[in-house]
Design a protein around this motif. Structure first.
Motif, PDB file in Angstrom:
ATOM      1  N   VAL A  23       0.840  -1.204   0.000  1.00 22.62           N
ATOM      2  CA  VAL A  23       0.000   0.000   0.000  1.00 22.62           C
ATOM      3  C   VAL A  23       0.876   1.256   0.000  1.00 22.62           C
ATOM      4  O   VAL A  23       0.588   2.219  -0.718  1.00 22.62           O
ATOM      5  CB  VAL A  23      -0.976  -0.016   1.201  1.00 22.62           C
ATOM      6  CG1 VAL A  23      -1.626   1.335   1.400  1.00 22.62           C
ATOM      7  CG2 VAL A  23      -2.022  -1.096   1.009  1.00 22.62           C
ATOM      8  N   LEU A  24       1.937   1.250   0.781  1.00 22.30           N
ATOM      9  CA  LEU A  24       2.839   2.408   0.804  1.00 22.30           C
ATOM     10  C   LEU A  24       3.500   2.624  -0.552  1.00 22.30           C
ATOM     11  O   LEU A  24       3.594   3.755  -1.034  1.00 22.30           O
ATOM     12  CB  LEU A  24       3.894   2.241   1.893  1.00 22.30           C
ATOM     13  CG  LEU A  24       3.410   2.428   3.332  1.00 22.30           C
ATOM     14  CD1 LEU A  24       4.529   2.084   4.306  1.00 22.30           C
ATOM     15  CD2 LEU A  24       2.924   3.834   3.551  1.00 22.30           C
ATOM     16  N   LEU A  26       2.364   1.688  -3.484  1.00 25.53           N
ATOM     17  CA  LEU A  26       1.330   2.156  -4.409  1.00 25.53           C
ATOM     18  C   LEU A  26       1.021   3.628  -4.191  1.00 25.53           C
ATOM     19  O   LEU A  26       0.884   4.397  -5.149  1.00 25.53           O
ATOM     20  CB  LEU A  26       0.066   1.318  -4.239  1.00 25.53           C
ATOM     21  CG  LEU A  26      -1.087   1.644  -5.177  1.00 25.53           C
ATOM     22  CD1 LEU A  26      -0.681   1.348  -6.614  1.00 25.53           C
ATOM     23  CD2 LEU A  26      -2.312   0.844  -4.800  1.00 25.53           C
ATOM     24  N   THR A  27       0.954   4.051  -2.934  1.00 27.16           N
ATOM     25  CA  THR A  27       0.698   5.458  -2.616  1.00 27.16           C
ATOM     26  C   THR A  27       1.814   6.339  -3.160  1.00 27.16           C
ATOM     27  O   THR A  27       1.561   7.393  -3.749  1.00 27.16           O
ATOM     28  CB  THR A  27       0.562   5.649  -1.096  1.00 27.16           C
ATOM     29  OG1 THR A  27      -0.487   4.805  -0.624  1.00 27.16           O
ATOM     30  CG2 THR A  27       0.265   7.087  -0.748  1.00 27.16           C
ATOM     31  N   VAL A  28       3.056   5.919  -2.978  1.00 22.09           N
ATOM     32  CA  VAL A  28       4.193   6.709  -3.477  1.00 22.09           C
ATOM     33  C   VAL A  28       4.161   6.780  -4.995  1.00 22.09           C
ATOM     34  O   VAL A  28       4.410   7.843  -5.578  1.00 22.09           O
ATOM     35  CB  VAL A  28       5.523   6.100  -2.967  1.00 22.09           C
ATOM     36  CG1 VAL A  28       6.706   6.692  -3.695  1.00 22.09           C
ATOM     37  CG2 VAL A  28       5.659   6.312  -1.468  1.00 22.09           C
ATOM     38  N   VAL A  30       1.551   6.601  -7.027  1.00 20.42           N
ATOM     39  CA  VAL A  30       0.460   7.488  -7.444  1.00 20.42           C
ATOM     40  C   VAL A  30       0.849   8.937  -7.208  1.00 20.42           C
ATOM     41  O   VAL A  30       0.623   9.806  -8.061  1.00 20.42           O
ATOM     42  CB  VAL A  30      -0.851   7.126  -6.706  1.00 20.42           C
ATOM     43  CG1 VAL A  30      -1.899   8.206  -6.889  1.00 20.42           C
ATOM     44  CG2 VAL A  30      -1.369   5.783  -7.182  1.00 20.42           C
ATOM     45  N   PHE A  31       1.431   9.222  -6.052  1.00 18.95           N
ATOM     46  CA  PHE A  31       1.859  10.592  -5.739  1.00 18.95           C
ATOM     47  C   PHE A  31       2.895  11.085  -6.749  1.00 18.95           C
ATOM     48  O   PHE A  31       2.820  12.221  -7.215  1.00 18.95           O
ATOM     49  CB  PHE A  31       2.444  10.653  -4.325  1.00 18.95           C
ATOM     50  CG  PHE A  31       2.963  12.005  -3.943  1.00 18.95           C
ATOM     51  CD1 PHE A  31       2.095  13.037  -3.622  1.00 18.95           C
ATOM     52  CD2 PHE A  31       4.323  12.258  -3.924  1.00 18.95           C
ATOM     53  CE1 PHE A  31       2.571  14.282  -3.281  1.00 18.95           C
ATOM     54  CE2 PHE A  31       4.811  13.495  -3.587  1.00 18.95           C
ATOM     55  CZ  PHE A  31       3.926  14.506  -3.260  1.00 18.95           C
TER      56      PHE A  31
END
Length: 105
Positions: A23-24, A26-28, A30-31
């Motif tokens: 999840v981390l 994926l978040t990075v 996308v950001f």
């Protein structure tokens, strides 16, 4: 049988840690994608603003070289999505003040 239950607890903890890491990541990702797009747009607008400002400078320079008085080197104009304005001064003939605006879509 007790040994198998201990292994199941370890696998549960390992799977939770791996899910959090995924999840981390994926978040990075996308950001970074969103930030990259915004950066590209800002870079493009910066190039457009430079072009508009240089066009205003060239307009004032052309007026100066054709004999326009320094105090009369005030021009405004629109180029593409932007506009420029120049203002000459009587005391510093080579100085030209520039302002450029780019319209945001």
């Amino acid at each position: 049988m007790i040994h198998i239950k201990a292994q199941r607890g370890f696998l549960l903890i390992t799977s939770v840690v791996l899910i959090v890491i995924a999840v981390l990541l994926l978040t990075v990702m996308v950001f970074m994608g969103v930030t990259g797009d915004e950066s590209s747009v800002e870079h493009s607008r910066s190039g457009q603003a430079l072009f508009v400002a240089e066009s205003g400078l060239e307009r004032a320079l052309r007026g100066f070289t054709t004999g326009t008085a320094c105090a009369s080197l005030s021009y405004t104009g629109n180029i593409g999505p932007g506009s420029f304005s120049t203002m000459g001064t009587l005391f510093a003939p080579a100085a030209v003040n520039l302002a450029a605006n780019i319209a945001t879509p």
